[in-house]
Design a protein around this motif. Sequence first.
Motif, PDB file in Angstrom:
ATOM      1  N   UNK A 114      -0.394  10.504   1.360  1.00 52.67           N
ATOM      2  CA  UNK A 114      -1.698   9.905   1.678  1.00 52.67           C
ATOM      3  C   UNK A 114      -2.062   8.795   0.696  1.00 52.67           C
ATOM      4  N   UNK A 115      -1.744   8.987  -0.573  1.00 53.50           N
ATOM      5  CA  UNK A 115      -2.022   7.944  -1.560  1.00 53.50           C
ATOM      6  C   UNK A 115      -1.155   6.714  -1.302  1.00 53.50           C
ATOM      7  N   UNK A 116       0.096   6.916  -0.950  1.00 62.28           N
ATOM      8  CA  UNK A 116       0.976   5.793  -0.650  1.00 62.28           C
ATOM      9  C   UNK A 116       0.496   5.015   0.573  1.00 62.28           C
ATOM     10  N   UNK A 130     -10.112 -11.303  -1.704  1.00 59.95           N
ATOM     11  CA  UNK A 130      -9.419 -12.037  -2.776  1.00 59.95           C
ATOM     12  C   UNK A 130      -8.587 -11.127  -3.679  1.00 59.95           C
ATOM     13  N   UNK A 131      -7.567 -10.501  -3.106  1.00 61.19           N
ATOM     14  CA  UNK A 131      -6.755  -9.511  -3.797  1.00 61.19           C
ATOM     15  C   UNK A 131      -5.413 -10.096  -4.214  1.00 61.19           C
ATOM     16  N   UNK A 132      -5.070  -9.900  -5.476  1.00 60.47           N
ATOM     17  CA  UNK A 132      -3.747 -10.258  -5.998  1.00 60.47           C
ATOM     18  C   UNK A 132      -2.873  -9.012  -5.908  1.00 60.47           C
ATOM     19  N   UNK A 133      -2.008  -8.961  -4.914  1.00 57.24           N
ATOM     20  CA  UNK A 133      -1.219  -7.743  -4.678  1.00 57.24           C
ATOM     21  C   UNK A 133      -0.149  -7.503  -5.740  1.00 57.24           C
ATOM     22  N   UNK A 134       0.072  -8.474  -6.610  1.00 57.49           N
ATOM     23  CA  UNK A 134       1.042  -8.270  -7.687  1.00 57.49           C
ATOM     24  C   UNK A 134       0.435  -7.531  -8.866  1.00 57.49           C
ATOM     25  N   UNK A 135      -0.902  -7.325  -8.825  1.00 53.99           N
ATOM     26  CA  UNK A 135      -1.586  -6.641  -9.925  1.00 53.99           C
ATOM     27  C   UNK A 135      -2.524  -5.579  -9.337  1.00 53.99           C
ATOM     28  N   UNK A 136      -2.009  -4.375  -9.200  1.00 50.89           N
ATOM     29  CA  UNK A 136      -2.785  -3.269  -8.629  1.00 50.89           C
ATOM     30  C   UNK A 136      -2.672  -2.051  -9.531  1.00 50.89           C
ATOM     31  N   UNK A 137      -3.806  -1.396  -9.760  1.00 53.48           N
ATOM     32  CA  UNK A 137      -3.865  -0.156 -10.514  1.00 53.48           C
ATOM     33  C   UNK A 137      -4.648   0.872  -9.734  1.00 53.48           C
ATOM     34  N   UNK A 138      -4.925   2.009 -10.355  1.00 53.65           N
ATOM     35  CA  UNK A 138      -5.661   3.079  -9.684  1.00 53.65           C
ATOM     36  C   UNK A 138      -6.410   3.907 -10.710  1.00 53.65           C
ATOM     37  N   UNK A 139      -7.538   4.465 -10.297  1.00 52.89           N
ATOM     38  CA  UNK A 139      -8.259   5.416 -11.129  1.00 52.89           C
ATOM     39  C   UNK A 139      -8.938   6.434 -10.237  1.00 52.89           C
ATOM     40  N   UNK A 140      -9.236   7.603 -10.825  1.00 50.69           N
ATOM     41  CA  UNK A 140      -9.849   8.651 -10.025  1.00 50.69           C
ATOM     42  C   UNK A 140     -10.622   9.632 -10.874  1.00 50.69           C
ATOM     43  N   UNK A 141     -11.540  10.336 -10.211  1.00 50.50           N
ATOM     44  CA  UNK A 141     -12.427  11.294 -10.869  1.00 50.50           C
ATOM     45  C   UNK A 141     -12.150  12.702 -10.342  1.00 50.50           C
ATOM     46  N   UNK A 154       4.975  10.326  -7.686  1.00 49.80           N
ATOM     47  CA  UNK A 154       5.790   9.936  -6.536  1.00 49.80           C
ATOM     48  C   UNK A 154       6.744   8.804  -6.865  1.00 49.80           C
ATOM     49  N   UNK A 155       6.567   8.179  -8.027  1.00 50.65           N
ATOM     50  CA  UNK A 155       7.421   7.064  -8.405  1.00 50.65           C
ATOM     51  C   UNK A 155       6.829   5.708  -8.112  1.00 50.65           C
ATOM     52  N   UNK A 156       5.573   5.668  -7.645  1.00 51.72           N
ATOM     53  CA  UNK A 156       4.915   4.385  -7.379  1.00 51.72           C
ATOM     54  C   UNK A 156       4.868   3.558  -8.654  1.00 51.72           C
ATOM     55  N   UNK A 157       5.059   2.250  -8.500  1.00 53.13           N
ATOM     56  CA  UNK A 157       5.082   1.359  -9.655  1.00 53.13           C
ATOM     57  C   UNK A 157       3.850   0.462  -9.593  1.00 53.13           C
ATOM     58  N   UNK A 158       2.799   0.873 -10.305  1.00 52.15           N
ATOM     59  CA  UNK A 158       1.564   0.109 -10.396  1.00 52.15           C
ATOM     60  C   UNK A 158       1.418  -0.438 -11.809  1.00 52.15           C
ATOM     61  N   UNK A 177      12.363  10.597 -15.360  1.00 52.36           N
ATOM     62  CA  UNK A 177      12.440   9.183 -14.992  1.00 52.36           C
ATOM     63  C   UNK A 177      11.592   8.783 -13.808  1.00 52.36           C
ATOM     64  N   UNK A 178      10.846   9.724 -13.209  1.00 57.43           N
ATOM     65  CA  UNK A 178      10.117   9.423 -11.978  1.00 57.43           C
ATOM     66  C   UNK A 178       8.844   8.604 -12.208  1.00 57.43           C
ATOM     67  N   UNK A 179       8.167   8.817 -13.333  1.00 55.76           N
ATOM     68  CA  UNK A 179       6.863   8.183 -13.550  1.00 55.76           C
ATOM     69  C   UNK A 179       7.074   6.790 -14.132  1.00 55.76           C
ATOM     70  N   UNK A 180       6.814   5.771 -13.319  1.00 52.05           N
ATOM     71  CA  UNK A 180       7.064   4.387 -13.704  1.00 52.05           C
ATOM     72  C   UNK A 180       5.786   3.621 -14.039  1.00 52.05           C
ATOM     73  N   UNK A 181       4.636   4.251 -13.849  1.00 53.92           N
ATOM     74  CA  UNK A 181       3.351   3.596 -14.093  1.00 53.92           C
ATOM     75  C   UNK A 181       2.727   4.113 -15.385  1.00 53.92           C
ATOM     76  N   UNK A 182       2.305   3.232 -16.293  1.00 51.91           N
ATOM     77  CA  UNK A 182       1.614   3.679 -17.507  1.00 51.91           C
ATOM     78  C   UNK A 182       0.325   4.434 -17.167  1.00 51.91           C
TER      79      UNK A 182
END
Length: 260
Positions: A114-116, A130-141, A154-158, A177-182
């Motif tokens: 669902x997140x993907x 006006x979205x720059x798709x090369x620079x996307x992050x995420x946050x949640x509560x 899941x291995x998403x690279x944000x 090695x799965x987690x590619x996002x800081x």
Amino acid sequence: MRRLLAVVILLLCSLPGLAKMQTKAVAWTSGQTQFQGYVVYDDAVTAKRPGLLMVPDWYGVTASALDKARQQAGREYVVLVVDMYGKGVRPQGDGQAQGLVLPLLSQPEQMRTRMQAALAAFKAQAGRVPLDTSRIGAFGFCFGGSSVLELARSGAQLAGIVTFHGGLQTRSPALPGAVKTPLLILNGASDLTQRSAVQPFEDEMTAAGADWQFVNFGGAVHCFALEIANRPGCKYDPRAAKRAYAMMHAFFAERFASNR
């Protein structure tokens, strides 16, 4: 005279201070389920800017969640408020919310799917906002924090992912090695719902080779970053919240700068 007045009005309407924060519905599908979230951005700025997926707490897409998205978007970001339950599914009260969250937490692969799907729908908005798709992050509560962590697993690279008092546990730990996002994890040191999960989470992320930071706010409990939270064990903490939001924005500023 009328022509002059029309020109003055046009100029005034073009001033940044008179621009509006836009809130537009976005629909997408995952499996057989339809979802509806909202993209939020300030139209005072026409240049493309980074995007942030925002997953609310277990109440999902509410007026309060949209206010939070507008607050955090400012003029720096385009924010998509993510629907994790399905179009029109909006829990009323803790009981209904728990009834929606528990089945999802027991199926982390479904949360990841669902997140993907939400991420793909967000990127597809680039022609409308006006979205720059090369620079996307995420946050949640809270539950939203659990959701963005499953996206990381899941291995998403944000560019980066931030959690505010998010659930750290999972039934499907990240593979090496799965987690590619800081990651930046913002946690209440007095949050009893997560205390026993902290060390296992840190061990999981280390084993996964993740770039992670974990910040504990002394005295803060669950929900510390949500202004409307006001009950024992789930309460807004203005001091911790102010510091946490500042840390998030500094983190994303650094991460998006490195992605230029």
